[in-house]
Design a protein around this motif. Structure first.
Motif, PDB file in Angstrom:
ATOM      1  N   SER A 127       0.854  -1.183   0.000  1.00 53.63           N
ATOM      2  CA  SER A 127       0.000   0.000   0.000  1.00 53.63           C
ATOM      3  C   SER A 127       0.892   1.235   0.000  1.00 53.63           C
ATOM      4  N   ARG A 128       0.277   2.379  -0.235  1.00 49.33           N
ATOM      5  CA  ARG A 128       1.063   3.617  -0.241  1.00 49.33           C
ATOM      6  C   ARG A 128       0.220   4.759   0.293  1.00 49.33           C
ATOM      7  N   ASP A 129       0.921   5.718   0.863  1.00 50.43           N
ATOM      8  CA  ASP A 129       0.304   6.944   1.339  1.00 50.43           C
ATOM      9  C   ASP A 129       1.079   8.089   0.702  1.00 50.43           C
ATOM     10  N   ASN A 130       0.533   8.648  -0.350  1.00 48.91           N
ATOM     11  CA  ASN A 130       1.260   9.690  -1.074  1.00 48.91           C
ATOM     12  C   ASN A 130       1.414  10.961  -0.237  1.00 48.91           C
ATOM     13  N   ALA A 131       0.510  11.201   0.669  1.00 44.91           N
ATOM     14  CA  ALA A 131       0.639  12.374   1.538  1.00 44.91           C
ATOM     15  C   ALA A 131       1.849  12.231   2.466  1.00 44.91           C
ATOM     16  N   LYS A 132       2.115  10.996   2.876  1.00 42.74           N
ATOM     17  CA  LYS A 132       3.258  10.737   3.752  1.00 42.74           C
ATOM     18  C   LYS A 132       4.478  10.287   2.962  1.00 42.74           C
ATOM     19  N   ILE A 133       4.363  10.264   1.633  1.00 40.06           N
ATOM     20  CA  ILE A 133       5.419   9.811   0.710  1.00 40.06           C
ATOM     21  C   ILE A 133       6.070   8.526   1.221  1.00 40.06           C
ATOM     22  N   THR A 134       5.211   7.564   1.519  1.00 35.02           N
ATOM     23  CA  THR A 134       5.665   6.297   2.083  1.00 35.02           C
ATOM     24  C   THR A 134       4.894   5.151   1.426  1.00 35.02           C
ATOM     25  N   VAL A 135       5.604   4.064   1.198  1.00 35.82           N
ATOM     26  CA  VAL A 135       4.986   2.840   0.734  1.00 35.82           C
ATOM     27  C   VAL A 135       5.213   1.772   1.802  1.00 35.82           C
ATOM     28  N   TYR A 136       4.242   0.883   1.949  1.00 34.99           N
ATOM     29  CA  TYR A 136       4.282  -0.119   3.004  1.00 34.99           C
ATOM     30  C   TYR A 136       4.207  -1.528   2.421  1.00 34.99           C
ATOM     31  N   LEU A 137       4.722  -2.468   3.178  1.00 32.53           N
ATOM     32  CA  LEU A 137       4.538  -3.880   2.855  1.00 32.53           C
ATOM     33  C   LEU A 137       4.141  -4.589   4.144  1.00 32.53           C
ATOM     34  N   GLN A 138       2.862  -4.928   4.236  1.00 34.99           N
ATOM     35  CA  GLN A 138       2.368  -5.688   5.375  1.00 34.99           C
ATOM     36  C   GLN A 138       2.578  -7.164   5.088  1.00 34.99           C
ATOM     37  N   MET A 139       3.313  -7.824   5.961  1.00 36.31           N
ATOM     38  CA  MET A 139       3.657  -9.229   5.755  1.00 36.31           C
ATOM     39  C   MET A 139       3.059 -10.057   6.880  1.00 36.31           C
ATOM     40  N   ASN A 140       2.141 -10.926   6.542  1.00 33.68           N
ATOM     41  CA  ASN A 140       1.486 -11.811   7.502  1.00 33.68           C
ATOM     42  C   ASN A 140       1.836 -13.268   7.216  1.00 33.68           C
ATOM     43  N   SER A 141       1.574 -14.102   8.181  1.00 30.16           N
ATOM     44  CA  SER A 141       1.828 -15.546   8.028  1.00 30.16           C
ATOM     45  C   SER A 141       3.231 -15.803   7.494  1.00 30.16           C
ATOM     46  N   LEU A 142       4.194 -15.159   8.096  1.00 28.17           N
ATOM     47  CA  LEU A 142       5.570 -15.257   7.604  1.00 28.17           C
ATOM     48  C   LEU A 142       6.120 -16.664   7.735  1.00 28.17           C
ATOM     49  N   LYS A 143       6.952 -17.014   6.778  1.00 29.44           N
ATOM     50  CA  LYS A 143       7.582 -18.335   6.718  1.00 29.44           C
ATOM     51  C   LYS A 143       9.102 -18.167   6.753  1.00 29.44           C
ATOM     52  N   PRO A 144       9.834 -19.180   7.186  1.00 28.38           N
ATOM     53  CA  PRO A 144      11.297 -19.084   7.168  1.00 28.38           C
ATOM     54  C   PRO A 144      11.842 -18.743   5.780  1.00 28.38           C
ATOM     55  N   GLU A 145      11.185 -19.189   4.737  1.00 25.97           N
ATOM     56  CA  GLU A 145      11.667 -18.896   3.384  1.00 25.97           C
ATOM     57  C   GLU A 145      11.445 -17.444   2.973  1.00 25.97           C
ATOM     58  N   ASP A 146      10.769 -16.661   3.807  1.00 25.99           N
ATOM     59  CA  ASP A 146      10.639 -15.227   3.565  1.00 25.99           C
ATOM     60  C   ASP A 146      11.861 -14.455   4.072  1.00 25.99           C
ATOM     61  N   THR A 147      12.756 -15.134   4.747  1.00 30.03           N
ATOM     62  CA  THR A 147      13.963 -14.492   5.254  1.00 30.03           C
ATOM     63  C   THR A 147      14.793 -13.937   4.105  1.00 30.03           C
ATOM     64  N   ALA A 148      15.081 -12.642   4.172  1.00 25.03           N
ATOM     65  CA  ALA A 148      15.805 -11.970   3.091  1.00 25.03           C
ATOM     66  C   ALA A 148      16.027 -10.515   3.480  1.00 25.03           C
ATOM     67  N   VAL A 149      16.841  -9.837   2.697  1.00 22.60           N
ATOM     68  CA  VAL A 149      16.899  -8.381   2.751  1.00 22.60           C
ATOM     69  C   VAL A 149      15.833  -7.864   1.788  1.00 22.60           C
ATOM     70  N   TYR A 150      14.990  -6.976   2.295  1.00 19.93           N
ATOM     71  CA  TYR A 150      13.884  -6.439   1.501  1.00 19.93           C
ATOM     72  C   TYR A 150      14.239  -5.026   1.050  1.00 19.93           C
ATOM     73  N   TYR A 151      14.042  -4.784  -0.250  1.00 27.13           N
ATOM     74  CA  TYR A 151      14.365  -3.504  -0.861  1.00 27.13           C
ATOM     75  C   TYR A 151      13.107  -2.871  -1.445  1.00 27.13           C
ATOM     76  N   CYS A 152      12.961  -1.581  -1.282  1.00 23.91           N
ATOM     77  CA  CYS A 152      11.916  -0.905  -2.037  1.00 23.91           C
ATOM     78  C   CYS A 152      12.566  -0.189  -3.213  1.00 23.91           C
ATOM     79  N   ALA A 153      11.764   0.049  -4.232  1.00 23.30           N
ATOM     80  CA  ALA A 153      12.263   0.633  -5.462  1.00 23.30           C
ATOM     81  C   ALA A 153      11.178   1.500  -6.084  1.00 23.30           C
TER      82      ALA A 153
END
Length: 123
Positions: free
Chosen positions: A71-97
């Motif tokens: 999701s994103r909030d253009n007023a706050k110039i921020t983008v979000y990534l809500q991650m639920n039900s996380l799994k060990p295979e989700d382990t990583a460095v996360y980058y926004c672009a």
């Protein structure tokens, strides 16, 4: 020029949740489509999710569909990534672009990158 700074990473148990944030310093943030990628140790960087500049359309990798929400909030110039039900295979460095052109899932589609935030999911 756009500068992106990710935050919100950390250590979480499998099944838990995290919300990543990506703050932009650019004045034209609302003109950019935004994406999240991740890179696990020894693996190539891969697409996770993307969102149009209006926020009306989102795209997800099959591996996170139904668990992650961008999701994103253009007023706050921020983008979000809500991650639920996380799994060990989700382990990583996360980058926004950020991108001004076309395309959604390839690294070359994006023009600006953050430094990344570590997400570790323990089993």
């Amino acid at each position: 020029q756009v500068q992106l700074v990710e935050s919100g990473g950390g250590l979480v148990q499998a099944g838990g949740s995290l919300r990543l944030s990506c703050a932009s310093s650019g004045r034209s943030f609302s003109n950019y489509a935004m994406g999240w990628f991740r890179q696990a140790p020894g693996k190539e960087r891969e697409f996770v999710a993307a969102i149009t500049w209006t926020g009306s359309t989102t795209y997800y990798a099959d591996s996170v569909k139904g668990r992650f929400t961008i999701s994103r909030d253009n007023a706050k110039i921020t983008v979000y990534l809500q991650m639920n039900s996380l799994k060990p295979e989700d382990t990583a460095v996360y980058y926004c672009a950020a991108r001004v052109g076309t395309g959604w899932t390839k690294i070359r589609d994006y023009d600006y990158w953050g430094q990344g935030t570590q997400v570790t999911v323990s089993s």
